[in-house]
Design a protein around this motif. Structure first.
Motif, PDB file in Angstrom:
ATOM      1  N   GLN A   1      13.092  -7.544  21.527  1.00  0.00           N
ATOM      2  CA  GLN A   1      13.467  -8.064  20.206  1.00  0.00           C
ATOM      3  C   GLN A   1      12.369  -7.860  19.173  1.00  0.00           C
ATOM      4  OE1 GLN A   1      15.379 -11.911  20.108  1.00  0.00           O
ATOM      5  NE2 GLN A   1      14.316 -12.445  18.225  1.00  0.00           N
ATOM      6  N   VAL A   2      12.754  -7.243  18.071  1.00  0.00           N
ATOM      7  CA  VAL A   2      11.839  -7.052  16.950  1.00  0.00           C
ATOM      8  C   VAL A   2      12.190  -8.083  15.885  1.00  0.00           C
ATOM      9  CG1 VAL A   2      11.213  -5.481  15.071  1.00  0.00           C
ATOM     10  CG2 VAL A   2      11.561  -4.590  17.385  1.00  0.00           C
TER      11      VAL A   2
ATOM     12  N   THR B   1      10.964 -13.844  15.417  1.00  0.00           N
ATOM     13  CA  THR B   1      10.710 -14.556  16.657  1.00  0.00           C
ATOM     14  C   THR B   1      10.622 -13.574  17.823  1.00  0.00           C
ATOM     15  OG1 THR B   1      13.065 -15.025  16.678  1.00  0.00           O
ATOM     16  CG2 THR B   1      11.623 -16.793  15.966  1.00  0.00           C
TER      17      THR B   1
ATOM     18  N   SER C   1      17.632  -5.801  17.708  1.00  0.00           N
ATOM     19  CA  SER C   1      17.746  -6.994  16.869  1.00  0.00           C
ATOM     20  C   SER C   1      18.032  -8.192  17.770  1.00  0.00           C
ATOM     21  CB  SER C   1      18.888  -6.841  15.875  1.00  0.00           C
ATOM     22  OG  SER C   1      20.120  -6.905  16.575  1.00  0.00           O
ATOM     23  N   ARG C   2      17.912  -9.388  17.208  1.00  0.00           N
ATOM     24  CA  ARG C   2      18.214 -10.569  18.012  1.00  0.00           C
ATOM     25  C   ARG C   2      19.683 -10.609  18.387  1.00  0.00           C
ATOM     26  NH1 ARG C   2      16.599 -16.836  16.736  1.00  0.00           N
ATOM     27  NH2 ARG C   2      18.595 -17.078  15.722  1.00  0.00           N
TER      28      ARG C   2
ATOM     29  N   GLN D   1      14.996 -11.999   8.881  1.00  0.00           N
ATOM     30  CA  GLN D   1      14.197 -12.278  10.077  1.00  0.00           C
ATOM     31  C   GLN D   1      13.930 -11.010  10.889  1.00  0.00           C
ATOM     32  OE1 GLN D   1      17.138 -13.829   9.473  1.00  0.00           O
ATOM     33  NE2 GLN D   1      16.738 -16.009   9.217  1.00  0.00           N
ATOM     34  N   HIS D   2      14.819 -10.053  10.810  1.00  0.00           N
ATOM     35  CA  HIS D   2      14.542  -8.776  11.483  1.00  0.00           C
ATOM     36  C   HIS D   2      13.495  -7.999  10.690  1.00  0.00           C
ATOM     37  CE1 HIS D   2      15.252  -5.464  14.228  1.00  0.00           C
ATOM     38  NE2 HIS D   2      15.155  -4.661  13.182  1.00  0.00           N
TER      39      HIS D   2
ATOM     40  N   GLY E   1      22.587   0.514  13.398  1.00  0.00           N
ATOM     41  CA  GLY E   1      23.555  -0.587  13.482  1.00  0.00           C
ATOM     42  C   GLY E   1      22.894  -1.942  13.373  1.00  0.00           C
TER      43      GLY E   1
ATOM     44  N   ARG F   1      23.630  -5.102  16.696  1.00  0.00           N
ATOM     45  CA  ARG F   1      24.962  -5.471  17.130  1.00  0.00           C
ATOM     46  C   ARG F   1      25.936  -4.313  16.955  1.00  0.00           C
ATOM     47  NH1 ARG F   1      26.592 -11.146  16.455  1.00  0.00           N
ATOM     48  NH2 ARG F   1      25.461 -11.125  14.472  1.00  0.00           N
TER      49      ARG F   1
ATOM     50  N   ILE G   1      26.984   5.355  13.388  1.00  0.00           N
ATOM     51  CA  ILE G   1      25.938   5.777  14.326  1.00  0.00           C
ATOM     52  C   ILE G   1      26.498   6.658  15.443  1.00  0.00           C
ATOM     53  CG2 ILE G   1      24.241   3.949  13.954  1.00  0.00           C
ATOM     54  CD1 ILE G   1      25.511   2.387  16.259  1.00  0.00           C
TER      55      ILE G   1
ATOM     56  N   SER H   1      21.781  -4.829  10.466  1.00  0.00           N
ATOM     57  CA  SER H   1      22.069  -5.150   9.064  1.00  0.00           C
ATOM     58  C   SER H   1      20.795  -5.294   8.237  1.00  0.00           C
ATOM     59  CB  SER H   1      22.897  -6.439   8.984  1.00  0.00           C
ATOM     60  OG  SER H   1      22.175  -7.517   9.556  1.00  0.00           O
TER      61      SER H   1
ATOM     62  N   ASN I   1      23.717   2.844   8.908  1.00  0.00           N
ATOM     63  CA  ASN I   1      24.588   1.676   8.947  1.00  0.00           C
ATOM     64  C   ASN I   1      25.851   2.020   8.186  1.00  0.00           C
ATOM     65  OD1 ASN I   1      25.782  -0.961   8.338  1.00  0.00           O
ATOM     66  ND2 ASN I   1      23.844  -1.785   9.138  1.00  0.00           N
TER      67      ASN I   1
HETATM   68  C1  LIG Z   1      14.910 -18.771  13.029  1.00  0.00           C
HETATM   69  C2  LIG Z   1      15.539 -17.426  13.173  1.00  0.00           C
HETATM   70  C3  LIG Z   1      14.820 -16.421  13.783  1.00  0.00           C
HETATM   71  C4  LIG Z   1      15.374 -15.155  13.935  1.00  0.00           C
HETATM   72  N1  LIG Z   1      14.614 -14.167  14.516  1.00  0.00           N
HETATM   73  C5  LIG Z   1      15.125 -12.905  14.585  1.00  0.00           C
HETATM   74  C6  LIG Z   1      14.352 -11.838  15.136  1.00  0.00           C
HETATM   75  O1  LIG Z   1      13.211 -12.018  15.607  1.00  0.00           O
HETATM   76  N2  LIG Z   1      14.879 -10.601  15.147  1.00  0.00           N
HETATM   77  C7  LIG Z   1      16.137 -10.329  14.667  1.00  0.00           C
HETATM   78  O2  LIG Z   1      16.562  -9.157  14.694  1.00  0.00           O
HETATM   79  N3  LIG Z   1      16.895 -11.328  14.170  1.00  0.00           N
HETATM   80  C8  LIG Z   1      16.422 -12.612  14.131  1.00  0.00           C
HETATM   81  N4  LIG Z   1      17.230 -13.608  13.647  1.00  0.00           N
HETATM   82  C9  LIG Z   1      18.664 -13.316  13.443  1.00  0.00           C
HETATM   83  C10 LIG Z   1      18.988 -12.643  12.131  1.00  0.00           C
HETATM   84  O3  LIG Z   1      19.239 -13.638  11.155  1.00  0.00           O
HETATM   85  C11 LIG Z   1      20.260 -11.781  12.289  1.00  0.00           C
HETATM   86  O4  LIG Z   1      21.307 -12.584  12.751  1.00  0.00           O
HETATM   87  C12 LIG Z   1      20.100 -10.591  13.232  1.00  0.00           C
HETATM   88  O5  LIG Z   1      18.943  -9.856  12.924  1.00  0.00           O
HETATM   89  C13 LIG Z   1      21.311  -9.693  13.102  1.00  0.00           C
HETATM   90  O6  LIG Z   1      21.243  -8.634  14.021  1.00  0.00           O
HETATM   91  P1  LIG Z   1      22.053  -7.281  13.727  1.00  0.00           P
HETATM   92  O7  LIG Z   1      21.570  -6.676  12.472  1.00  0.00           O
HETATM   93  O8  LIG Z   1      22.014  -6.454  14.946  1.00  0.00           O
HETATM   94  O9  LIG Z   1      23.568  -7.791  13.616  1.00  0.00           O
HETATM   95  P2  LIG Z   1      24.511  -7.887  12.363  1.00  0.00           P
HETATM   96  O10 LIG Z   1      23.905  -8.633  11.264  1.00  0.00           O
HETATM   97  O11 LIG Z   1      25.827  -8.316  12.890  1.00  0.00           O
HETATM   98  O12 LIG Z   1      24.598  -6.384  11.882  1.00  0.00           O
HETATM   99  C14 LIG Z   1      25.228  -5.370  12.592  1.00  0.00           C
HETATM  100  C15 LIG Z   1      25.257  -4.169  11.659  1.00  0.00           C
HETATM  101  O13 LIG Z   1      25.765  -3.054  12.337  1.00  0.00           O
HETATM  102  C16 LIG Z   1      26.547  -2.299  11.437  1.00  0.00           C
HETATM  103  N5  LIG Z   1      27.459  -1.477  12.231  1.00  0.00           N
HETATM  104  C17 LIG Z   1      28.443  -1.905  13.072  1.00  0.00           C
HETATM  105  N6  LIG Z   1      29.027  -0.842  13.676  1.00  0.00           N
HETATM  106  C18 LIG Z   1      28.389   0.255  13.225  1.00  0.00           C
HETATM  107  C19 LIG Z   1      28.540   1.653  13.460  1.00  0.00           C
HETATM  108  N7  LIG Z   1      29.449   2.132  14.333  1.00  0.00           N
HETATM  109  N8  LIG Z   1      27.743   2.506  12.798  1.00  0.00           N
HETATM  110  C20 LIG Z   1      26.817   2.053  11.918  1.00  0.00           C
HETATM  111  N9  LIG Z   1      26.619   0.734  11.654  1.00  0.00           N
HETATM  112  C21 LIG Z   1      27.406  -0.138  12.300  1.00  0.00           C
HETATM  113  C22 LIG Z   1      27.225  -3.320  10.577  1.00  0.00           C
HETATM  114  O14 LIG Z   1      27.584  -2.755   9.320  1.00  0.00           O
HETATM  115  C23 LIG Z   1      26.143  -4.383  10.430  1.00  0.00           C
HETATM  116  O15 LIG Z   1      25.351  -4.173   9.264  1.00  0.00           O
HETATM  117  C24 LIG Z   1      16.692 -14.892  13.478  1.00  0.00           C
HETATM  118  C25 LIG Z   1      17.420 -15.906  12.872  1.00  0.00           C
HETATM  119  C26 LIG Z   1      16.867 -17.160  12.705  1.00  0.00           C
HETATM  120  C27 LIG Z   1      17.657 -18.231  12.029  1.00  0.00           C
END
Ligand SMILES: Cc1cc2nc3c(=O)[nH]c(=O)nc-3n(C[C@H](O)[C@H](O)[C@H](O)COP(=O)(O)OP(=O)(O)OC[C@H]3O[C@@H](n4cnc5c(N)ncnc54)[C@H](O)[C@@H]3O)c2cc1C
Lengths: 263, 328
Positions: free
Chosen positions: B255-256, B259, B241-242, B278-279, B272, B216, B312, B274, B293
């Motif tokens: 998606q890694v 799921t 990520s999801r 699940q990831h 970027g 994200r 990033i 977290s 991050n």
């Molecule tokens: C049943 C179930 C299954 C799931 N399966 C998966 C799955 O297969 N894969 C998966 O990935 N998730 C899965 N999830 C979702 C998971 O719980 C998280 O919501 C998801 O992984 C978060 O994605 P993210 O890290 O991209 O986003 P976020 O958690 O929002 O993290 C974004 C990160 O980016 C950082 N960031 C923002 N801007 C910058 C920048 N400019 N420079 C550096 N860092 C920055 C932030 O500090 C933050 O840490 C599942 C959830 C459930 C409940």
């Protein structure tokens, strides 16, 4: 139309999930049980169809131990399902996919259905095979891993994105489908739903009531060993002081991770 | 009549509607040949048997069975299940192996149900002991290693794509047409069809040596070019990520995680992301993990070999330039 939604209780993936290394089975007591998110999405598909066609009954079906499952399943009733059927039997401890499929098939026949909806995979066991096994056991049509679903009186259609291609397809009912997490999130139960759930029919069945005698000669998949991998540790962590990109490149080079320009 | 060795492993390989082998056949045949004699089974439109037979022998299939059927292009799974049943009847295999792909798993599960065979899903490898074939599984995000076997009969196994490096030596071509009696099981009707197999120059996510994933934190689909730039500099594949998938930055196939796809590359770089549990479940068995991050408390740092607390959008361009410079 009568829709059966297969619900599964899984350990919450936000917590640590542990295996009993003696039996190779999940430590149920060690982690918070929840409805598998994908099965909630499957239920959402059924509930949104019922909004369009009031003449629809949505029945939850699950197989699993007595413990927390009835309470977990209540959430599905609170979301709006009409009733629930829970198959439990001590003989099912450690049941493999084949036995689980046999039991679900028997229970689904007992309930009767036009359509069975399941999640495409569960968070605790890879999965994805059970809906296909049911399709075969029922001798009906099936569609696996749908990312969109349209239900009408006689058919179900939807789209599937595989690793290599994507297609739209339809089946005549009765049938079995599994859905992916591309489908919308499930609704939250509201207060009215939670109150109503307490009065909804909740049927508990055992193997004898389903007429199932476990055949010891049948081929089963058995766990022959289970071991824990050592946990991973954090390594170096730096704050970017303007040269972090160069430092990562240096780390990559030291670890021979920068390939020559071959292509 | 031809005979099949007692240690035959029946391998279902996937073929496109026009008769081209899908990627993954080498991995399946390689795994099968490491424990027995690989008998490859393919469904294809008429006129492809000889060519496919040669290609599959080159990948290590000792014997090849081809079911030529005009239904191949218009059907989802039933002809494959029927062909597996017909092949198993003549080969009497010790195990049946398919990819743990959407179609492979569907066919394997239905064949297991039809034949009353034990099913082992999402294996990351196979081996044998005195009693027969064993499937190895990596469960709960790789936290546990579990072995399974059939109590009796052939074990039907789906192999996680990209999980096995074993490849077999080429074998002399030995191809047979397989007559298949249609079961008449109800089948879906395909109403629209499109090939999506990437015409990309990048490696496939599954099985890639290097994976660069974005989350994200990328903020938009356009910004994903940052991920692509780093992936290309390293010759890696792209993941996500999801949250990035849900936000529409990239396709779900990238998606890694829990799921999504499970990967275990030499190098995994998370940008970027977290590091939600699940990831991590889909990447924490990677050999080396690098994370960038801006949040010092992001859980991804708990498993990173090299973590950078930073932005990033400034770190990655510098990194790409430094990689280019080092490569000369
Ligand atoms: C049943 C179930 C299954 C799931 N399966 C998966 C799955 O297969 N894969 C998966 O990935 N998730 C899965 N999830 C979702 C998971 O719980 C998280 O919501 C998801 O992984 C978060 O994605 P993210 O890290 O991209 O986003 P976020 O958690 O929002 O993290 C974004 C990160 O980016 C950082 N960031 C923002 N801007 C910058 C920048 N400019 N420079 C550096 N860092 C920055 C932030 O500090 C933050 O840490 C599942 C959830 C459930 C409940």
């Amino acid at each position: 139309m009568k829709i059966i939604v297969l619900m599964k209780e899984v350990p919450d993936t936000y917590g640590e999930r542990t295996l009993d290394l003696e039996t190779g089975l999940l430590n149920r007591s060690a982690s918070e049980p929840v409805l598998d998110e994908i099965t909630e999405r499957a239920l959402e598909v059924a509930l949104s169809h019922r909004e369009k066609d009031a003449n629809t009954e949505v029945v939850l079906l699950t197989v699993g131990p007595a413990g927390t499952l009835p309470a977990t399943l209540r959430k599905g009733l609170a979301m709006g399902a009409d009733r629930a059927v829970h198959v439990q039997d001590p003989a099912l401890l450690g049941a493999d996919l084949s036995l689980t499929a046999q039991v679900i098939a028997a229970a689904a026949k007992h309930i009767g259905f036009d359509l069975v909806i399941a999640g495409n995979a569960s968070t605790d066991g890879g999965g994805g095979a059970l809906p296909s096994m049911l399709t075969e056991l029922f001798g009906v049509a099936g569609l696996a891993s749908l990312s969109t679903v349209a239900i009408d009186e006689l058919t179900v259609s939807g789209s599937c994105n595989t690793e290599f291609d994507s297609y739209e397809a339809s089946i005549d009912l009765p049938g079995v489908i599994s859905v992916t997490e591309a489908l919308p999130d499930a609704r939250f139960p509201n207060f009215k739903g939670i109150m109503a759930a307490k009065k909804k029919p909740f049927e508990t069945l055992d193997l004898a009531q389903l007429g199932i005698v476990i055949d010891q000669e049948t081929a089963r998949s058995i766990v022959i060993s289970a071991a824990q991998r050592p946990a991973r540790n954090a390594g170096i962590r730096i704050e970017d002081a303007g040269d972090a990109g160069d430092q990562i490149a240096e780390f990559l080079a030291q670890n021979q991770l920068i390939k020559g320009r071959s292509a | 009549m031809i005979g099949y060795p007692a240690n035959s492993i029946l391998v279902l390989v996937e073929v496109s509607p026009s008769g081209q082998l899908r990627s993954g056949a080498a991995e399946l045949i390689g795994a099968a040949a490491s424990v027995g004699s690989a008998v490859a089974l393919a469904l294809a439109p008429t006129g492809n048997a000889e060519r496919l037979g040669t290609e599959l022998a080159a990948l290590g299939a000792a014997q090849v069975l081809i079911s030529e059927t005009e239904e191949h292009a218009s059907s989802v799974v039933v002809p494959a299940v029927d062909a597996l049943a017909a092949a198993a009847a003549v080969v009497a295999p010790e195990a049946v192996l398919t990819a743990n792909s959407i179609r492979g798993r569907d066919a394997a599960a239905r064949f297991a149900a039809r034949s009353g065979s034990a099913l082992a899903l999402d294996a990351v490898g196979i081996s044998r002991d005195e009693e027969g074939i064993i499937a190895h599984h990596s469960v709960y995000g790789g936290a546990y290693l579990v072995d399974s076997a059939a109590s009796t009969g052939a074990l039907v196994i789906t192999l996680r794509q990209g999980s096995s490096d074993l490849r077999s030596e080429a074998q002399p071509s030995n191809v047979q047409q397989l007559p298949v009696a249609a079961s008449g099981a109800p089948e879906a009707t395909i109403t629209a069809y499109r090939e999506t197999a990437a015409a990309s120059s990048r490696p496939e996510l599954r099985g890639a040596d290097i994976v660069v994933s974005g989350g994200r934190g990328l903020g938009s689909g356009e910004n994903f070019s940052l991920v692509e730039g780093l992936a290309d500099a390293l010759g890696g594949a792209i993941g996500a990520s999801r949250a990035a998938v849900d936000a529409g930055y990239v396709a779900q196939t990238m998606q890694v995680g829990q799921t999504g796809v499970t990967v275990a590359p030499q190098l995994y770089i998370a940008l970027g992301i977290s590091g939600a549990i699940q990831h991590r479940a889909g990447m924490q068995t990677s050999k080396t993990i690098i994370a960038i991050n801006k949040d010092p408390d992001a859980p991804i740092f708990d498993i990173a070999d090299f973590g950078v607390v930073g932005d990033i959008f400034t770190v990655v361009p510098q990194l790409v330039a430094a990689i280019e410079a080092k490569r000369g």
